[in-house]
Motif scaffolding. Structure first.
Motif, PDB file in Angstrom:
ATOM      1  N   MET A 397       0.518   7.370 -11.250  1.00 27.19           N
ATOM      2  CA  MET A 397      -0.135   6.382 -10.394  1.00 27.19           C
ATOM      3  C   MET A 397      -0.533   5.148 -11.199  1.00 27.19           C
ATOM      4  O   MET A 397      -0.373   4.010 -10.747  1.00 27.19           O
ATOM      5  CB  MET A 397      -1.356   7.001  -9.721  1.00 27.19           C
ATOM      6  N   GLU A 400       2.531   3.036 -11.836  1.00 30.95           N
ATOM      7  CA  GLU A 400       2.938   2.294 -10.649  1.00 30.95           C
ATOM      8  C   GLU A 400       2.017   1.097 -10.423  1.00 30.95           C
ATOM      9  O   GLU A 400       2.477  -0.011 -10.069  1.00 30.95           O
ATOM     10  CB  GLU A 400       2.917   3.223  -9.430  1.00 30.95           C
ATOM     11  N   LYS A 401       0.718   1.281 -10.631  1.00 28.50           N
ATOM     12  CA  LYS A 401      -0.218   0.174 -10.436  1.00 28.50           C
ATOM     13  C   LYS A 401      -0.040  -0.904 -11.505  1.00 28.50           C
ATOM     14  O   LYS A 401      -0.230  -2.097 -11.229  1.00 28.50           O
ATOM     15  CB  LYS A 401      -1.653   0.708 -10.415  1.00 28.50           C
ATOM     16  N   THR A 486      -4.699   2.385  -5.011  1.00 31.53           N
ATOM     17  CA  THR A 486      -3.571   1.498  -4.717  1.00 31.53           C
ATOM     18  C   THR A 486      -3.852   0.572  -3.538  1.00 31.53           C
ATOM     19  O   THR A 486      -3.600  -0.640  -3.613  1.00 31.53           O
ATOM     20  CB  THR A 486      -2.304   2.328  -4.444  1.00 31.53           C
ATOM     21  N   LYS A 490      -4.166  -3.516  -3.923  1.00 28.83           N
ATOM     22  CA  LYS A 490      -3.353  -4.486  -3.174  1.00 28.83           C
ATOM     23  C   LYS A 490      -4.244  -5.556  -2.540  1.00 28.83           C
ATOM     24  O   LYS A 490      -3.897  -6.748  -2.538  1.00 28.83           O
ATOM     25  CB  LYS A 490      -2.539  -3.770  -2.107  1.00 28.83           C
TER      26      LYS A 490
END
Length: 508
Positions: A397, A400-401, A486, A490
């Motif tokens: 995670m 991905e961030k 996440t 965003k």
């Protein structure tokens, strides 16, 4: 009758105190501890990560609770790498063993896997009175230091590690400040100079200010993904020799706030430089599990040092640091870590042991947590599958961030973001209009502080201005953690994009 009493202290600072005479005694009416009488080194300490902008963020939170209307409904603190505060979940195995150690009656509870009970019993047997509430040895619980040594040996491919060279610490910060206390000496042009990267983690500049040591700044290369060049080290060193005695070189890998991961060749070059210039190496490696970018890999300074052969491994003095606060653990509040010293003079090591004994011992629950980090479940144990899945999911995670943060910020005109190769932060460069820079100077603020403060007031997003970490003149940045969930990340990135565009229009 009152008497005005004048003093001049050893720092050349003047003060006046009023004494009120009574019939039988003199009553002192002035404060003993004032800004004029306090340690002047403390006044030079600055720590941007928890500085004025964070204090304002706390005030805004209180105002929201009081029902005061704002253009946002919550304050999002993206200023600090506080993993669990940002929603990262604890590792089940760690918390189960900690619960068992804190409340041993749970050892009879069949809801806990047997391997967690085995770990808890082993740790409790090493504690005085079988309790986490007892002091440990100042250097740390012996079996924990042994486990740390085995962890380092495994990480480094079998290179030996002596438990006697392991010191458990109250987080990596405690180890870093302890070593700097040991290293700093001299007066005037012989005062110890300590080389730190710019941008840097403010712990270093704060500690050096407190110790009245000389900060020697060397700049990372932003145009090449914040890489470190030996030529820059050489330039900084030669300039510093005119006014201090450089003795220490500090490296943060993976980088904070810049997120770069050093190549093996770069580490070799740094070690050769330290050997040639007779510098003590301090390697801050607390993000060693946080490596995301393709082609990047963590290499410990100790491993590279010993692979370079006895010419270097017998000579270079090194201390490396690790912590439970980062990586996949994120257990900041337990304040646990370790440092390993290599090639330290035996007589100095006696002094180091004496120095750490003054604080009695690191927190014992933190030592327990550290033991679980360096000695996790084995594949054949019942807790392994859950542990492996949780660890892998957390790191995936974060990766991905990191990718998403870089991508979205680079879509904003006027913001340039290097790849987040590792650690937990991005340090993008921002272009600020001349009018904004001028207005910031009128307010007595650094331009990126002015930018970040307006961002906070208008969006509720708390970032740290790059000026708090150091940057080349004429450039401006902010540091932002990639830790928020996440969906929230965003939102943060979208708000930053919208704000930057409106800010640029407003001051163009």
């Amino acid at each position: 009758m009152n008497i005005l009493f004048y003093t001049l202290n050893i720092y050349g600072q003047h003060s006046f105190q009023v004494l009120e005479m009574t019939e039988n005694s003199v009553v002192h009416r002035g404060k003993v501890l004032t800004l004029g009488t306090m340690n002047p080194s403390v006044k030079r300490v600055e720590y941007a990560v928890r500085g004025p902008i964070v204090q304002r963020a706390v005030q805004l939170e209180q105002e929201l609770k009081q029902g005061i209307q704002k253009p946002f409904t919550e304050v999002i603190k993206a200023n600090i790498g506080d993993c669990h505060a940002m929603g990262q979940q604890p590792i089940t195995f760690f918390r189960q063993v900690l619960a068992l150690c804190c409340y041993p009656d749970l050892l009879e509870d069949n809801r806990f896997p047997e391997d967690t009970k085995t770990r808890a019993r082993r740790i409790l047997q090493a504690c005085g009175g079988g309790s986490l509430g007892s002091y440990s040895a100042s250097q740390g619980i012996e079996i924990v230091r042994q486990d740390v040594a085995r962890y380092i040996e495994k990480r480094d491919g079998g290179i030996p590690c002596n438990p006697d060279n392991i010191y458990l610490t109250t987080g990596a910060s405690d180890g870093i400040t302890t070593m700097l206390k040991l290293l700093v000496s001299g007066e005037g042009s012989s005062r110890t100079g300590v080389m730190i990267s710019i941008p840097q983690y403010p712990l270093y500049s704060a500690a050096l200010a407190e110790l009245s040591a000389v900060q020697i700044s060397y700049y990372l290369d932003e145009e090449n993904c914040w890489s470190l060049a030996v030529g820059e080290l050489q330039h900084a060193l030669e300039a510093a020799r005119q006014y201090c005695r450089p003795r220490v070189l500090c490296i943060i890998n993976p980088g904070n706030p810049t997120g770069q991961v050093q190549s093996r060749q770069c580490i070799e070059d740094v070690i050769k430089f330290a050997a040639e210039q007779n510098l003590f190496l301090m390697a801050d490696e607390v993000y060693q599990d946080n490596v995301y970018a393709d082609g990047c890999r963590f290499h410990s300074f100790k491993k590279v040092l010993f692979e370079m052969g006895s010419k270097y491994s017998d000579q270079v003095e090194l201390v490396s640091f690790h912590s439970t606060s980062k990586c996949y653990m994120g257990e900041c509040g337990f304040r646990a870590g370790y440092m390993e010293v290599v090639n330290m003079d035996p007589e100095v090591k006696v002094q180091l042991t004496k120095l750490v004994s003054v604080r009695l011992c690191p927190p014992v629950p933190g030592q327990v947590l550290l033991d679980l980090v360096v000695n996790p479940p084995l594949p054949e144990e019942p807790s392994y599958r859950t542990f492996f899945e949780e660890r892998s999911a957390t790191l995936a995670m974060l990766a991905e961030k990191a990718r998403m943060t870089q991508q979205i910020l680079n879509e904003v005109p006027g913001i340039t973001c290097n790849p987040v190769q590792g650690a937990m932060y991005t340090f993008p460069r921002i272009q600020l209009p001349p009018k904004a820079i001028a207005q910031a100077k009128e307010k007595g603020q650094a331009p990126d502080m002015f930018y970040c403060m307006k961002l906070l007031e208008e969006t509720g997003i708390c970032l740290v201005p790059g000026s708090g970490f150091g940057q080349r003149d004429g450039t401006y940045h902010f540091r932002m953690t990639i830790l928020p969930p996440t969906d929230k990340l965003k939102i943060v990135l979208a708000k930053i994009k919208e704000f930057h565009q409106s800010f640029t229009e407003q001051y163009s």
